[in-house]
Enzyme design. Sequence first.
Site, mmCIF file in Angstrom:
data_model
loop_
_atom_site.group_PDB
_atom_site.id
_atom_site.type_symbol
_atom_site.label_atom_id
_atom_site.label_comp_id
_atom_site.label_asym_id
_atom_site.label_seq_id
_atom_site.Cartn_x
_atom_site.Cartn_y
_atom_site.Cartn_z
ATOM 1 N N LYS A 123 0.815 -1.223 0.000
ATOM 2 C CA LYS A 123 0.000 0.000 0.000
ATOM 3 C C LYS A 123 0.851 1.277 0.000
ATOM 4 C CE LYS A 123 -4.161 -1.990 2.059
ATOM 5 N NZ LYS A 123 -5.190 -1.880 3.095
ATOM 6 N N THR A 175 2.432 1.334 21.948
ATOM 7 C CA THR A 175 3.603 2.213 21.934
ATOM 8 C C THR A 175 3.091 3.647 21.785
ATOM 9 O OG1 THR A 175 4.675 0.438 20.690
ATOM 10 C CG2 THR A 175 5.869 2.530 20.851
HETATM 11 P P1 NDP Z 1 0.047 -2.331 11.357
HETATM 12 O O1 NDP Z 1 1.064 -3.420 11.403
HETATM 13 O O2 NDP Z 1 0.323 -1.117 10.557
HETATM 14 O O3 NDP Z 1 -0.261 -1.836 12.868
HETATM 15 C C1 NDP Z 1 -0.441 -2.777 13.872
HETATM 16 C C2 NDP Z 1 -0.990 -2.093 15.141
HETATM 17 O O4 NDP Z 1 -1.353 -3.137 16.062
HETATM 18 C C3 NDP Z 1 0.002 -1.192 15.861
HETATM 19 O O5 NDP Z 1 -0.683 -0.128 16.437
HETATM 20 C C4 NDP Z 1 0.557 -2.136 16.942
HETATM 21 O O6 NDP Z 1 1.031 -1.470 18.099
HETATM 22 C C5 NDP Z 1 -0.676 -2.913 17.292
HETATM 23 N N1 NDP Z 1 -0.358 -4.226 17.861
HETATM 24 C C6 NDP Z 1 0.157 -5.306 17.234
HETATM 25 N N2 NDP Z 1 0.298 -6.324 18.092
HETATM 26 C C7 NDP Z 1 -0.115 -5.867 19.305
HETATM 27 C C8 NDP Z 1 -0.197 -6.462 20.590
HETATM 28 N N3 NDP Z 1 0.202 -7.717 20.815
HETATM 29 N N4 NDP Z 1 -0.685 -5.726 21.611
HETATM 30 C C9 NDP Z 1 -1.103 -4.449 21.392
HETATM 31 N N5 NDP Z 1 -1.040 -3.835 20.197
HETATM 32 C C10 NDP Z 1 -0.558 -4.545 19.158
HETATM 33 O O7 NDP Z 1 -1.300 -3.049 10.898
HETATM 34 P P2 NDP Z 1 -2.523 -2.374 10.101
HETATM 35 O O8 NDP Z 1 -2.818 -1.076 10.751
HETATM 36 O O9 NDP Z 1 -2.268 -2.418 8.649
HETATM 37 O O10 NDP Z 1 -3.721 -3.412 10.367
HETATM 38 C C11 NDP Z 1 -4.354 -3.503 11.626
HETATM 39 C C12 NDP Z 1 -5.542 -4.448 11.530
HETATM 40 O O11 NDP Z 1 -6.579 -3.912 10.705
HETATM 41 C C13 NDP Z 1 -5.176 -5.814 10.921
HETATM 42 O O12 NDP Z 1 -5.786 -6.782 11.736
HETATM 43 C C14 NDP Z 1 -5.831 -5.790 9.568
HETATM 44 O O13 NDP Z 1 -6.219 -7.087 9.161
HETATM 45 C C15 NDP Z 1 -7.048 -4.914 9.828
HETATM 46 N N6 NDP Z 1 -7.575 -4.287 8.600
HETATM 47 C C16 NDP Z 1 -8.859 -4.616 8.202
HETATM 48 C C17 NDP Z 1 -9.400 -4.064 7.057
HETATM 49 C C18 NDP Z 1 -10.783 -4.456 6.656
HETATM 50 O O14 NDP Z 1 -11.185 -4.158 5.500
HETATM 51 N N7 NDP Z 1 -11.568 -5.037 7.530
HETATM 52 C C19 NDP Z 1 -8.638 -3.115 6.216
HETATM 53 C C20 NDP Z 1 -7.307 -2.813 6.734
HETATM 54 C C21 NDP Z 1 -6.804 -3.405 7.879
HETATM 55 P P3 NDP Z 1 2.570 -0.973 18.238
HETATM 56 O O15 NDP Z 1 2.640 0.315 17.468
HETATM 57 O O16 NDP Z 1 2.771 -0.801 19.679
HETATM 58 O O17 NDP Z 1 3.418 -2.044 17.623
#
Ligand code: NDP
Length: 286
Positions: A68, A167
């Site tokens: 993306k 974070t």
């Molecule tokens: P990113 O990898 O960009 O971001 C991940 C986020 O999740 C960060 O804020 C991270 O926090 C947090 N995170 C990950 N693991 C943990 C944990 N164990 N505990 C707490 N926080 C956690 O992912 P995306 O933003 O691209 O995607 C996020 C979700 O949205 C995914 O599940 C994706 O499938 C879903 N999605 C769904 C769509 C739909 O059409 N339904 C469209 C787009 C996305 P930190 O910064 O602290 O690491």
Amino acid sequence: MTQHFIVIGNPIAHSKSPEIHSLFGAQAGLDISYQRQYCPDDAASFTAVIEAFFHGGGVGANVTVPFKQVAYECCAARGGLSEHAKVAGAVNTLLLNPTLLTKGVSPAEALYGDNTDGQGLVNHTKRLDWSLQGARVAIIGAGGAARGVVLPLIEAGIGELTISNRTLSKATNLVNELSHASPAINDKQIQTCRTVDLSGEFDIIINATSIGLSGETLPLADQLNCHYAYDMMYGRELPFLQHFAARGAQVSDGYGMLIGQAALSFERWTGHVIDVVQATETLQAQ
Ligand code: NDP
């Protein structure tokens, strides 16, 4: 004549987009082909695949993980970006800029990017009858999905917004970047906090983390409550939704967001407005 579309990603075998768009094509009475397109995980391969597709007469492409941001950079340097794509810093929908094509620009140089993810979520909440007007909203997560939804939520008229994240620095950086990218976001006071510190009453809490993939559960404060809880993830058991359902909230997973963003891409490409309620019923029955 058949109109050709692809979804490009890595991995891509799991993508539900071909089934969704085939159904949209049938609903719109259009002859379409929509295929999954695997691509090696590097920018040069992505650009080569996309250029070949559009040179070959392709009409539109969806872009998914991990491309993306690459798609965003590609369009920024060529045919342009929609406001939502600019602010999100990511593109999920590719098409050719018709104005540039009429000026004789090649398809490769006319690549235009949009982002329909956030509006897909907003449209789903409307179908659920969850009012966003004046709503106190909390987003948990500060990654790409959270970034893409902020402007559409503000445009939909929400009252207050808090972004929490494991974070904290990522949440504060996100708010700073978004405020510089959009006057509408800059006008809004957005609170930030660590996820463990998120507490109080909200109308809507949106889980935009990828925690659902790990099987872990979010550390949610006992004093955190909402009327509606939304998890962007779908297709699996979601402890976040179970937590708030047990406290009496209405809940939804992100399957409707997936269909919503797809419908907006389809409309962008073909001009046909999809009956999303009917399409969702058919897809769920399948
Ligand atoms: P990113 O990898 O960009 O971001 C991940 C986020 O999740 C960060 O804020 C991270 O926090 C947090 N995170 C990950 N693991 C943990 C944990 N164990 N505990 C707490 N926080 C956690 O992912 P995306 O933003 O691209 O995607 C996020 C979700 O949205 C995914 O599940 C994706 O499938 C879903 N999605 C769904 C769509 C739909 O059409 N339904 C469209 C787009 C996305 P930190 O910064 O602290 O690491």
